[in-house]
Design an enzyme around this catalytic site. Structure first.
Site, short mmCIF file in Angstrom:
data_model
loop_
_atom_site.label_atom_id
_atom_site.label_comp_id
_atom_site.label_asym_id
_atom_site.label_seq_id
_atom_site.Cartn_x
_atom_site.Cartn_y
_atom_site.Cartn_z
CD GLU A 298 9.00 -12.74 -8.02
OE1 GLU A 298 8.93 -12.21 -6.91
OE2 GLU A 298 9.98 -12.56 -8.78
CE LYS B 150 12.65 -12.19 -10.07
NZ LYS B 150 13.32 -12.12 -8.84
N GLY C 139 -0.82 -1.37 6.46
CA GLY C 139 -0.55 -2.26 7.59
C GLY C 139 -1.79 -3.08 7.92
CG HIS D 56 16.53 -38.42 -3.45
ND1 HIS D 56 16.72 -39.71 -3.04
CD2 HIS D 56 17.77 -37.88 -3.62
CE1 HIS D 56 18.03 -39.94 -2.93
NE2 HIS D 56 18.68 -38.84 -3.29
NE ARG E 258 4.69 1.45 0.16
CZ ARG E 258 5.67 1.23 1.02
NH1 ARG E 258 6.90 1.43 0.66
NH2 ARG E 258 5.40 0.81 2.23
CE LYS F 285 11.38 -3.50 -6.04
NZ LYS F 285 11.68 -4.89 -6.43
CB CYS G 276 -0.95 0.10 1.19
SG CYS G 276 -2.10 -1.25 1.32
C1 G6P Z 1 8.50 -9.25 -1.96
C2 G6P Z 1 9.03 -8.86 -3.31
C3 G6P Z 1 10.28 -9.68 -3.63
C4 G6P Z 1 11.31 -9.52 -2.54
C5 G6P Z 1 10.73 -9.86 -1.16
C6 G6P Z 1 11.68 -9.47 -0.04
O1 G6P Z 1 8.01 -10.54 -2.00
O2 G6P Z 1 8.04 -9.04 -4.31
O3 G6P Z 1 10.82 -9.25 -4.86
O4 G6P Z 1 12.40 -10.35 -2.80
O5 G6P Z 1 9.52 -9.13 -0.95
O6 G6P Z 1 11.81 -8.08 -0.04
P1 G6P Z 1 13.05 -7.29 0.55
O7 G6P Z 1 12.71 -5.85 0.33
O8 G6P Z 1 13.10 -7.63 2.02
O9 G6P Z 1 14.25 -7.73 -0.17
#
Ligand code: G6P
Length: 610
Positions: free
Chosen positions: A490, A487, A101, A506, A27, A605, A2
């Site tokens: 995602e 990747k 939050g 395995h 965000r 993100k 957010c």
């Molecule tokens: C989210 C993002 C990822 C990132 C992860 C950890 O899931 O989409 O790209 O790796 O958060 O974020 P940070 O800011 O702690 O590296």
């Protein structure tokens, strides 16, 4: 997650707020809204589902603006992403709130406020905030006092901003668990969840601390700490660039950020390493003394940052001679653990605000850790401020939700950390020189790897119709296989899994058939022969292979095996170099599939909630 923007100004503010939201869209982007107090004292709210562009178009078409307002781009937690759940939320058309939050005791507060006569119009946890503040105002509190009192009764995490149309020249903001930064203008002041939103209006920022509440007018900012005492928080000049949020010649931020990697790696190295070794004190004053007492390293991180941590474990144990454990932050924070005497907690995070990583750091600080180090891309972030030592990755602003340049610069930082510890603990001269040369030569290697862009674009056609993919690697390439698979899922929504190649037999080998592409990362290292055997196991079962390999790794293309040569002559930086083709592959597959590359569905993100 957010994004929040707010401001108190003389000029009309709606366009500034919406432009800020566009910079914060990384965000969260399932709905967006704005509320402004107009010059005739009305609280004018507009909300739209979908991207900020929808809101921007509506504001541009017809929206009576004003000087005080708040805006929000949402990543849904409570309640589906529809207009009724979009922020701002109002109480009696008088008070408006935006919130980032989770309010954990919202059920209890909702029941209490309903009993007092407040009607709820959304399924969100946020709405309790605005009604609770309103109730305190009805009981005689000012907006500031009402927010301070509300902070006493809510449990959970929040970055929140409120305005009241009966007091049109002020806003009150509160921070607990979700970042907020005040932007200081001339005769106008602003608030945002990331300074990036405000770089076009100011360069001066105050970062709020945990528990802070601030009262903001056009000419003054008053900050109160968690105990309600007035405090002075330092004013900092921003270093980021407005251009960072522009795509330039690229179609997507992700592609721009992939191609920026030679530059971002150079920035990470700059002034910190030369052919003679590391510059002194690059991890901060006192770090060397800490290393002298160091027995063990515990790394915690999430997502892509966790994959960087996994690579670092191979390096730290091999070259720095220190034992290392790596754990996902959301697991670490909820288990009983034993602290090895002389342990350092290392957190890795692009944003520095990931809720689980931050909670893990705070927990470790209660458990006798020798010291804490944050490897982070955002200066002034919570993780940086709360750690004993911080090392900035200097990737520059990363906007694409799928992390690319943040990852490779984390790896570079972690290899420098390995060298810094190895320098103290003892390392043989040949290994040391190999690491130094590897790091200094890396930007050029990445440039070479980027020349694979076109062949990989062509290769991507073969993946577009697939529903599953398997990534294999061994040693420090196993985490790279994991990152490649992350990747792909995602941004192209193809189900992908990664396995350590030795684990294939395995279980996952049962999945192999002609419809399951198997992607192998195969630099010419000491595990290559083992990897050859694993590849043969796949071929023998009719699997279709895509092998990214050093030219001298002895893989040949044929009808069931495509070999893509990656120019690499250095073991130590092979994880960074082999990451590049996997990033390009996921990008081009997503492009063919037509997904939203920079803002993939359901993701955000910066994950500032649990
Ligand atoms: C989210 C993002 C990822 C990132 C992860 C950890 O899931 O989409 O790209 O790796 O958060 O974020 P940070 O800011 O702690 O590296």
């Amino acid at each position: 997650m957010c994004g929040i923007v707010g401001g108190v100004a003389q000029r009309d503010i709606a366009d500034i707020l919406v432009a800020g939201l566009q910079r914060l869209e990384y965000r969260g982007y399932d709905s967006a809204g704005v509320a402004v107090i107009t010059s005739d004292g009305q609280l004018n709210r507009l909300r739209k589902t979908g991207k900020v562009a929808e809101l921007a178009a509506a504001v541009a078409a017809d929206y009576p603006s004003g000087g005080t307002g708040i805006a929000h781009t949402r990543w849904a937690t409570h309640g589906e992403p529809n207009e009724a759940n979009a922020h701002p939320h109002l109480s009696s058309e008088r008070i408006a709130v935006v919130h980032n939050g989770i309010i954990e005791n919202h059920h209890e507060l909702r029941d209490k406020l309903r009993a007092s006569g407040y009607e709820f119009s959304s399924q969100t946890d946020t709405e309790v905030l605005v009604h609770q503040v309103h109730e305190f105002i009805e009981q005689g509190a000012s907006l500031l006092e009402a927010v301070q009192k509300t902070a006493q009764v809510v449990k959970g995490a929040y970055g929140t901003v409120l305005v009241d149309k009966h007091n049109p020249n002020e806003m009150v903001v509160a921070r607990s668990g979700s970042p907020l930064v005040i932007g200081l203008g001339i005769g106008e002041n602003f608030i945002a969840s990331d300074q990036l939103a405000l770089l076009e209006v100011t360069r001066k920022f105050i970062y709020l601390e945990e528990g802070d509440v601030a009262h903001i007018t056009r000419h003054a900012v008053q900050v109160f700490d968690v105990n309600g005492q007035p405090v002075e928080r330092p004013v900092k000049e921003a270093t980021g660039s407005v251009d960072a949020a522009d795509k330039g010649e690229y179609r997507h931020y992700m592609l721009k950020e992939i191609f920026e990697q030679p530059t971002s790696v150079r920035q990470t190295l700059e002034g910190r390493i030369s052919t003679n070794g590391l510059a002194p004190n690059i991890f901060g004053q006192g770090f060397t003394e800490t290393v002298a007492q160091l027995n063990h390293i515990q790394i915690v991180a999430c997502g892509t940052s966790y994959h960087a941590a996994m690579v670092a474990r191979y390096w730290l144990e091999q070259y720095a001679g220190v034992s290392c454990n790596v754990e996902i932050a959301s697991e670490f924070r909820y288990r009983k653990f034993h602290t090895v005497p002389g342990s350092m907690i290392v957190t890795i995070s692009q944003s520095g605000e990931t809720a689980d990583t931050l909670a893990a750091l705070r927990l470790a600080k209660e458990h006798n850790y020798l010291s804490s180090l944050a490897i982070c891309n955002v200066d002034g972030s919570s993780l940086v401020r709360e750690s004993d030592f911080a090392f900035m990755t200097r990737a520059g602003a990363e906007i694409g939700v799928a992390s690319t340049k943040a990852f490779t610069t984390q790896l570079v930082s972690l290899l420098m950390l390995t060298l810094a510890i190895a320098d103290e603990k003892g390392i043989n001269a040949a290994d040391k020189q190999m690491i130094i040369d590897g790091l200094l030569g890396l930007p050029a290697k990445i440039e070479q790897a980027l020349t694979l862009s076109q062949p990989i674009e062509a290769l991507a056609e073969e993946f577009a119709e697939k529903h599953h993919a398997l990534f294999l690697g061994r040693g420090d390439q196993y985490p790279i296989a994991m990152e490649g698979s992350l990747k792909l899922k995602e941004i192209s929504y193809i189900h992908a899994e990664a396995y350590a190649a030795g684990e294939l037999k395995h279980g996952p080998i049962a999945l192999i058939d002609a419809d399951m592409p198997v992607i192998v990362v195969a630099p010419n290292n000491e595990l290559l022969e083992k990897l050859h055997s694993n590849v043969e196991e796949v071929r023998a079962r009719g699997g279709v292979l895509y092998v990214f390999a050093d030219a001298d790794a002895n893989f040949k293309s044929d009808e069931t095996q495509r070999v893509i040569n990656v120019v690499n002559t250095c073991d130590i930086t092979a994880p960074m170099v082999y990451t590049i083709p996997l990033q390009l592959l996921s990008y081009y597959v997503a492009l063919i599939k037509g997904t939203d590359v920079d803002q993939p569905r359901n993701l955000a993100k910066s994950v500032t909630v649990e």
